[in-house]
Design a protein around this motif. Structure first.
Motif, mmCIF file in Angstrom:
data_model
loop_
_atom_site.group_PDB
_atom_site.id
_atom_site.type_symbol
_atom_site.label_atom_id
_atom_site.label_comp_id
_atom_site.label_asym_id
_atom_site.label_seq_id
_atom_site.Cartn_x
_atom_site.Cartn_y
_atom_site.Cartn_z
ATOM 1 N N GLU A 124 -4.311 -11.987 6.371
ATOM 2 C CA GLU A 124 -4.983 -12.900 6.565
ATOM 3 C C GLU A 124 -6.209 -11.971 6.986
ATOM 4 O O GLU A 124 -7.646 -13.002 7.050
ATOM 5 C CB GLU A 124 -4.358 -13.595 7.525
ATOM 6 C CG GLU A 124 -3.114 -15.124 7.421
ATOM 7 C CD GLU A 124 -3.248 -15.730 8.150
ATOM 8 O OE1 GLU A 124 -4.341 -16.124 9.427
ATOM 9 O OE2 GLU A 124 -2.009 -16.660 7.097
ATOM 10 N N TYR A 159 3.537 -15.186 10.931
ATOM 11 C CA TYR A 159 3.928 -15.276 9.384
ATOM 12 C C TYR A 159 5.764 -15.743 9.448
ATOM 13 O O TYR A 159 5.512 -16.968 8.426
ATOM 14 C CB TYR A 159 3.669 -14.325 8.421
ATOM 15 C CG TYR A 159 2.381 -13.430 8.185
ATOM 16 C CD1 TYR A 159 1.233 -13.651 7.843
ATOM 17 C CD2 TYR A 159 2.394 -12.467 9.002
ATOM 18 C CE1 TYR A 159 -0.335 -13.714 7.729
ATOM 19 C CE2 TYR A 159 0.782 -11.665 8.777
ATOM 20 C CZ TYR A 159 0.039 -12.174 8.375
ATOM 21 O OH TYR A 159 -1.276 -11.658 7.736
ATOM 22 N N VAL A 206 6.151 -10.448 -0.344
ATOM 23 C CA VAL A 206 4.905 -10.015 -0.462
ATOM 24 C C VAL A 206 4.307 -10.453 0.985
ATOM 25 O O VAL A 206 3.799 -11.834 0.828
ATOM 26 C CB VAL A 206 4.386 -10.434 -1.079
ATOM 27 C CG1 VAL A 206 3.070 -10.194 -1.257
ATOM 28 C CG2 VAL A 206 5.060 -10.201 -2.311
ATOM 29 N N THR A 230 1.219 -10.914 2.272
ATOM 30 C CA THR A 230 -0.642 -10.896 2.856
ATOM 31 C C THR A 230 -1.116 -11.149 3.881
ATOM 32 O O THR A 230 -0.982 -12.076 5.199
ATOM 33 C CB THR A 230 -0.434 -12.012 1.828
ATOM 34 O OG1 THR A 230 0.626 -12.075 0.521
ATOM 35 C CG2 THR A 230 -2.136 -12.364 1.394
ATOM 36 N N GLY A 277 -7.268 -9.687 2.810
ATOM 37 C CA GLY A 277 -6.477 -10.038 1.537
ATOM 38 C C GLY A 277 -5.288 -9.025 0.923
ATOM 39 O O GLY A 277 -5.083 -9.375 -0.159
ATOM 40 N N GLY A 278 -5.395 -7.809 1.421
ATOM 41 C CA GLY A 278 -4.205 -6.812 1.092
ATOM 42 C C GLY A 278 -3.059 -7.464 1.068
ATOM 43 O O GLY A 278 -2.471 -8.343 1.261
ATOM 44 N N LYS A 279 -2.130 -7.600 -0.139
ATOM 45 C CA LYS A 279 -1.213 -7.213 -0.208
ATOM 46 C C LYS A 279 0.569 -6.401 -0.046
ATOM 47 O O LYS A 279 0.062 -5.022 -0.946
ATOM 48 C CB LYS A 279 -0.545 -8.275 -1.707
ATOM 49 C CG LYS A 279 -1.688 -9.546 -1.780
ATOM 50 C CD LYS A 279 -1.289 -10.157 -3.001
ATOM 51 C CE LYS A 279 -2.133 -11.271 -3.234
ATOM 52 N NZ LYS A 279 -1.649 -12.245 -2.441
ATOM 53 N N HIS A 296 0.164 -4.919 10.471
ATOM 54 C CA HIS A 296 0.516 -6.300 9.654
ATOM 55 C C HIS A 296 1.976 -5.614 9.425
ATOM 56 O O HIS A 296 1.760 -4.508 9.057
ATOM 57 C CB HIS A 296 0.052 -7.035 8.348
ATOM 58 C CG HIS A 296 -0.910 -7.418 8.875
ATOM 59 N ND1 HIS A 296 -1.567 -8.816 9.212
ATOM 60 C CD2 HIS A 296 -3.136 -6.782 8.824
ATOM 61 C CE1 HIS A 296 -2.898 -9.201 9.375
ATOM 62 N NE2 HIS A 296 -3.359 -7.701 8.891
ATOM 63 N N ASP A 313 -0.838 -2.367 -0.343
ATOM 64 C CA ASP A 313 -1.724 -1.980 -0.148
ATOM 65 C C ASP A 313 -2.296 -1.928 1.776
ATOM 66 O O ASP A 313 -2.723 -3.128 2.057
ATOM 67 C CB ASP A 313 -3.342 -3.575 -0.275
ATOM 68 C CG ASP A 313 -2.810 -4.113 -1.609
ATOM 69 O OD1 ASP A 313 -3.328 -2.881 -2.688
ATOM 70 O OD2 ASP A 313 -3.439 -5.108 -2.333
ATOM 71 N N TYR A 314 -1.033 -0.529 1.295
ATOM 72 C CA TYR A 314 -2.178 -0.081 3.015
ATOM 73 C C TYR A 314 -2.335 1.143 3.353
ATOM 74 O O TYR A 314 -1.845 1.756 2.187
ATOM 75 C CB TYR A 314 -0.527 -0.784 4.099
ATOM 76 C CG TYR A 314 0.912 0.203 3.415
ATOM 77 C CD1 TYR A 314 1.055 1.279 3.776
ATOM 78 C CD2 TYR A 314 0.955 -0.351 2.461
ATOM 79 C CE1 TYR A 314 2.349 1.816 3.920
ATOM 80 C CE2 TYR A 314 2.411 0.060 2.111
ATOM 81 C CZ TYR A 314 2.822 0.650 2.022
ATOM 82 O OH TYR A 314 4.286 1.399 2.356
#
Length: 219
Positions: free
Chosen positions: A185, A169, A181, A183, A140-142, A190, A211-212
């Motif tokens: 999964e 993706y 963006v 996101t 769920g991180g973006k 990623h 968000d990493y």
């Protein structure tokens, strides 16, 4: 008269022993297939062992190279001279389309330069060279991102992986820039894989924030 040793019947393996040996050999072959061959050749890692031994990355790259080669072959096979009328129309429309593309890309570059990015990762790719950049992300991180190529274009694959999981993706060929963006999964790695299919070196600059927890470059 002969000194050769002839085994007695008691020394020969029984049918049960032969069956057991066959089953053990089949199980060993299946384990090697799942734990070694599938990750290293096809990027499939149901056990997670290939990821630990870094064999899955090799399989992923092999599959990406195979896909690129197949796409190049298909494009070459289907390429044909355009009709004269279509060619004339394309020439007439060319300057207009080029101007629209240039005008559309200008605000994107300007906007990207004003954003407060967390990391800026530049790298150079020689002809035929590929590189992968991974971000550790929770489900769920973006991650807002922007990357651009100087001196040409690249093929790319935006994807994610984790033990027993993988996702693609987005893919592109001959692309000079991209932004958006990313996101996640699922919790795992990623990021992007780029390859330079041109005839000259290109420089790529990746900018990321969000968000990493870690960023890693893999060649």
């Amino acid at each position: 008269m002969y000194n050769s040793d002839t085994p007695v019947r008691a020394e020969l393996p029984s049918s049960r022993q032969l069956v057991r040996s066959t089953i053990l050999a089949a199980v060993s072959a299946a384990v090697l297939l799942v734990a070694v061959v599938l990750p290293a050749e096809y990027g499939i890692d149901p056990t997670g062992i290939g990821r630990v031994l870094r064999m899955t990355e090799m399989g992923d790259i092999k599959q990406q190279l195979a896909a690129e080669a197949a796409a190049d072959a298909a494009a070459a096979a289907t390429a044909a001279p355009a009709p004269a009328s279509a060619s004339a129309s394309a020439k007439a429309a060319g300057p207009t389309l080029g101007m629209a593309s240039a005008n559309a890309s200008q605000p994107t570059a300007s906007a990207a330069s004003k954003v407060q990015w967390r990391d800026e990762t530049p790298f150079t790719l020689t002809p035929g060279e590929g590189i992968e950049i991974k971000l550790k992300m929770a489900a769920g991180g973006k991650v807002p991102y922007s990357w651009a190529v100087e001196g040409g274009s690249v093929n790319f694959d935006t994807h994610g992986d984790a033990p027993g999981k993988s996702v693609s993706y987005e893919k592109g060929r001959g692309v000079s820039s991209d932004e958006g963006v990313l996101t996640a999964e699922f919790t795992g790695n990623h990021g992007w894989f780029w390859r330079n299919r041109g005839q000259a070196d290109v420089k790529v600059i990746l900018r990321t924030r969000g968000d990493y927890t870690d960023i890693t470059k893999v060649k």
